[in-house]
Motif scaffolding. Sequence first.
Motif, PDB file in Angstrom:
ATOM      1  N   ASP A 160       0.745  -1.381   0.097  1.00 28.49           N
ATOM      2  CA  ASP A 160      -0.085   0.093  -0.065  1.00 28.49           C
ATOM      3  C   ASP A 160       0.949   1.240   0.046  1.00 28.49           C
ATOM      4  N   SER A 161       2.084   1.166   0.573  1.00 28.33           N
ATOM      5  CA  SER A 161       2.824   2.561   0.718  1.00 28.33           C
ATOM      6  C   SER A 161       4.090   2.454  -0.285  1.00 28.33           C
ATOM      7  N   ASP A 162       3.908   1.565  -1.253  1.00 30.42           N
ATOM      8  CA  ASP A 162       4.969   1.196  -2.360  1.00 30.42           C
ATOM      9  C   ASP A 162       6.293   1.427  -2.053  1.00 30.42           C
ATOM     10  N   ILE A 163       6.673   0.849  -0.742  1.00 27.37           N
ATOM     11  CA  ILE A 163       7.915   0.774  -0.419  1.00 27.37           C
ATOM     12  C   ILE A 163       8.734  -0.126  -1.067  1.00 27.37           C
ATOM     13  N   LYS A 164      10.142   0.142  -1.647  1.00 30.48           N
ATOM     14  CA  LYS A 164      10.758  -0.640  -2.164  1.00 30.48           C
ATOM     15  C   LYS A 164      11.988  -1.261  -1.452  1.00 30.48           C
ATOM     16  N   ILE A 165      12.433  -0.676  -0.616  1.00 25.74           N
ATOM     17  CA  ILE A 165      13.359  -1.154   0.367  1.00 25.74           C
ATOM     18  C   ILE A 165      12.880  -0.771   1.947  1.00 25.74           C
ATOM     19  N   VAL A 166      13.039  -1.895   2.828  1.00 28.52           N
ATOM     20  CA  VAL A 166      12.592  -1.467   4.133  1.00 28.52           C
ATOM     21  C   VAL A 166      13.672  -2.281   5.189  1.00 28.52           C
ATOM     22  N   ALA A 167      14.053  -1.485   6.130  1.00 29.89           N
ATOM     23  CA  ALA A 167      14.780  -2.009   7.344  1.00 29.89           C
ATOM     24  C   ALA A 167      13.968  -2.248   8.386  1.00 29.89           C
ATOM     25  N   ILE A 168      14.125  -3.604   8.923  1.00 24.35           N
ATOM     26  CA  ILE A 168      13.325  -3.856  10.176  1.00 24.35           C
ATOM     27  C   ILE A 168      14.330  -3.818  11.337  1.00 24.35           C
ATOM     28  N   THR A 169      13.815  -2.474  12.329  1.00 24.79           N
ATOM     29  CA  THR A 169      14.851  -1.957  13.219  1.00 24.79           C
ATOM     30  C   THR A 169      14.237  -1.901  14.590  1.00 24.79           C
ATOM     31  N   ASN A 170      13.681  -3.197  15.155  1.00 26.43           N
ATOM     32  CA  ASN A 170      13.322  -3.253  16.493  1.00 26.43           C
ATOM     33  C   ASN A 170      14.315  -2.927  17.580  1.00 26.43           C
ATOM     34  N   HIS A 171      13.516  -2.565  18.570  1.00 26.24           N
ATOM     35  CA  HIS A 171      14.470  -2.162  19.633  1.00 26.24           C
ATOM     36  C   HIS A 171      15.529  -3.171  20.226  1.00 26.24           C
ATOM     37  N   ASN A 172      16.574  -3.195  20.214  1.00 25.09           N
ATOM     38  CA  ASN A 172      17.642  -4.116  20.971  1.00 25.09           C
ATOM     39  C   ASN A 172      17.345  -5.646  20.738  1.00 25.09           C
ATOM     40  N   ALA A 173      16.967  -5.768  19.518  1.00 30.71           N
ATOM     41  CA  ALA A 173      16.575  -7.143  19.185  1.00 30.71           C
ATOM     42  C   ALA A 173      16.619  -7.116  17.747  1.00 30.71           C
ATOM     43  N   PHE A 174      16.995  -8.558  17.102  1.00 30.42           N
ATOM     44  CA  PHE A 174      16.645  -8.780  15.754  1.00 30.42           C
ATOM     45  C   PHE A 174      16.362 -10.125  15.749  1.00 30.42           C
ATOM     46  N   ASP A 175      15.106 -10.510  15.260  1.00 33.04           N
ATOM     47  CA  ASP A 175      14.561 -11.804  15.062  1.00 33.04           C
ATOM     48  C   ASP A 175      14.851 -12.054  13.713  1.00 33.04           C
ATOM     49  N   TYR A 176      15.826 -13.252  13.380  1.00 36.36           N
ATOM     50  CA  TYR A 176      16.227 -13.710  12.147  1.00 36.36           C
ATOM     51  C   TYR A 176      15.037 -14.467  11.655  1.00 36.36           C
ATOM     52  N   ASP A 177      14.326 -15.035  12.547  1.00 35.43           N
ATOM     53  CA  ASP A 177      13.277 -16.184  11.752  1.00 35.43           C
ATOM     54  C   ASP A 177      12.230 -15.172  11.086  1.00 35.43           C
ATOM     55  N   GLN A 178      11.734 -14.098  11.929  1.00 37.51           N
ATOM     56  CA  GLN A 178      10.760 -13.118  11.605  1.00 37.51           C
ATOM     57  C   GLN A 178      11.312 -12.591  10.222  1.00 37.51           C
ATOM     58  N   TYR A 179      12.523 -12.236  10.244  1.00 39.95           N
ATOM     59  CA  TYR A 179      13.190 -11.296   9.087  1.00 39.95           C
ATOM     60  C   TYR A 179      12.962 -12.258   7.835  1.00 39.95           C
ATOM     61  N   ARG A 180      13.335 -13.482   8.046  1.00 38.52           N
ATOM     62  CA  ARG A 180      13.085 -14.325   6.703  1.00 38.52           C
ATOM     63  C   ARG A 180      11.830 -14.398   6.371  1.00 38.52           C
ATOM     64  N   ILE A 181      10.626 -14.815   7.274  1.00 32.46           N
ATOM     65  CA  ILE A 181       9.454 -14.681   6.913  1.00 32.46           C
ATOM     66  C   ILE A 181       9.077 -13.577   6.358  1.00 32.46           C
ATOM     67  N   LEU A 182       9.216 -12.231   6.915  1.00 33.00           N
ATOM     68  CA  LEU A 182       8.530 -11.068   6.486  1.00 33.00           C
ATOM     69  C   LEU A 182       9.323 -10.613   4.724  1.00 33.00           C
ATOM     70  N   SER A 183      10.769 -11.084   4.781  1.00 33.45           N
ATOM     71  CA  SER A 183      11.335 -10.922   3.471  1.00 33.45           C
ATOM     72  C   SER A 183      10.681 -11.602   2.399  1.00 33.45           C
ATOM     73  N   GLU A 184      10.497 -13.050   2.835  1.00 34.60           N
ATOM     74  CA  GLU A 184       9.786 -14.045   1.871  1.00 34.60           C
ATOM     75  C   GLU A 184       8.334 -13.203   1.316  1.00 34.60           C
ATOM     76  N   CYS A 185       7.651 -12.843   2.402  1.00 42.03           N
ATOM     77  CA  CYS A 185       6.290 -12.351   1.964  1.00 42.03           C
ATOM     78  C   CYS A 185       6.107 -11.339   0.955  1.00 42.03           C
ATOM     79  N   VAL A 186       7.060 -10.626   0.868  1.00 38.52           N
ATOM     80  CA  VAL A 186       7.197  -9.185   0.195  1.00 38.52           C
ATOM     81  C   VAL A 186       8.269  -9.399  -1.088  1.00 38.52           C
ATOM     82  N   LYS A 187       9.037 -10.560  -1.420  1.00 30.39           N
ATOM     83  CA  LYS A 187      10.004 -10.543  -2.057  1.00 30.39           C
ATOM     84  C   LYS A 187       9.743 -10.188  -3.703  1.00 30.39           C
ATOM     85  N   GLU A 188       8.553 -10.130  -3.745  1.00 33.39           N
ATOM     86  CA  GLU A 188       8.073  -9.861  -5.487  1.00 33.39           C
ATOM     87  C   GLU A 188       8.227  -8.198  -5.655  1.00 33.39           C
ATOM     88  N   SER A 189       8.045  -7.512  -4.385  1.00 30.45           N
ATOM     89  CA  SER A 189       7.784  -5.891  -4.465  1.00 30.45           C
ATOM     90  C   SER A 189       8.885  -5.093  -3.576  1.00 30.45           C
TER      91      SER A 189
END
Length: 117
Positions: free
Chosen positions: A33-62
């Motif tokens: 909806d926002s037409d974002i082409k690059i996004v960085a997931i920047t949660n506070h003091n944590a990085f969830d690699y599994d979530q990163y992979r899932i979210l990357s996969e779900c938007v990989k076409e756009s």
Amino acid sequence: MKIDLHCHTKAIKRGDGAGRNVTPELFKRQIEDSDIKIVAITNHNAFDYDQYRILSECVKESCIVWPGVEIDVLDISSKRWHLIVVANPKEAEAFSTSVSSLFAGDNLNECTHTLDE
């Protein structure tokens, strides 16, 4: 090209609204909806690699998703700041290891680190 380098996807700290806990479906809809082409997931003091992979996969076409973290830091006068660190997506697994090591044993709600760390 629209880029968002400060995107929260999980409630980590006290006071973070439950709306920060996004589902893959919501993430995909918001990105498209926002037409974002690059996004960085920047949660506070944590990085969830599994979530990163899932979210990357779900938007990989756009959109390309970059791994990141928003670190609570103290400067030399003990003033608190937020430092956003974004990594190369090709290094997401190594980035995850580094973030996990930095915050090992920390209370993510209250911890701070120095710029040297």
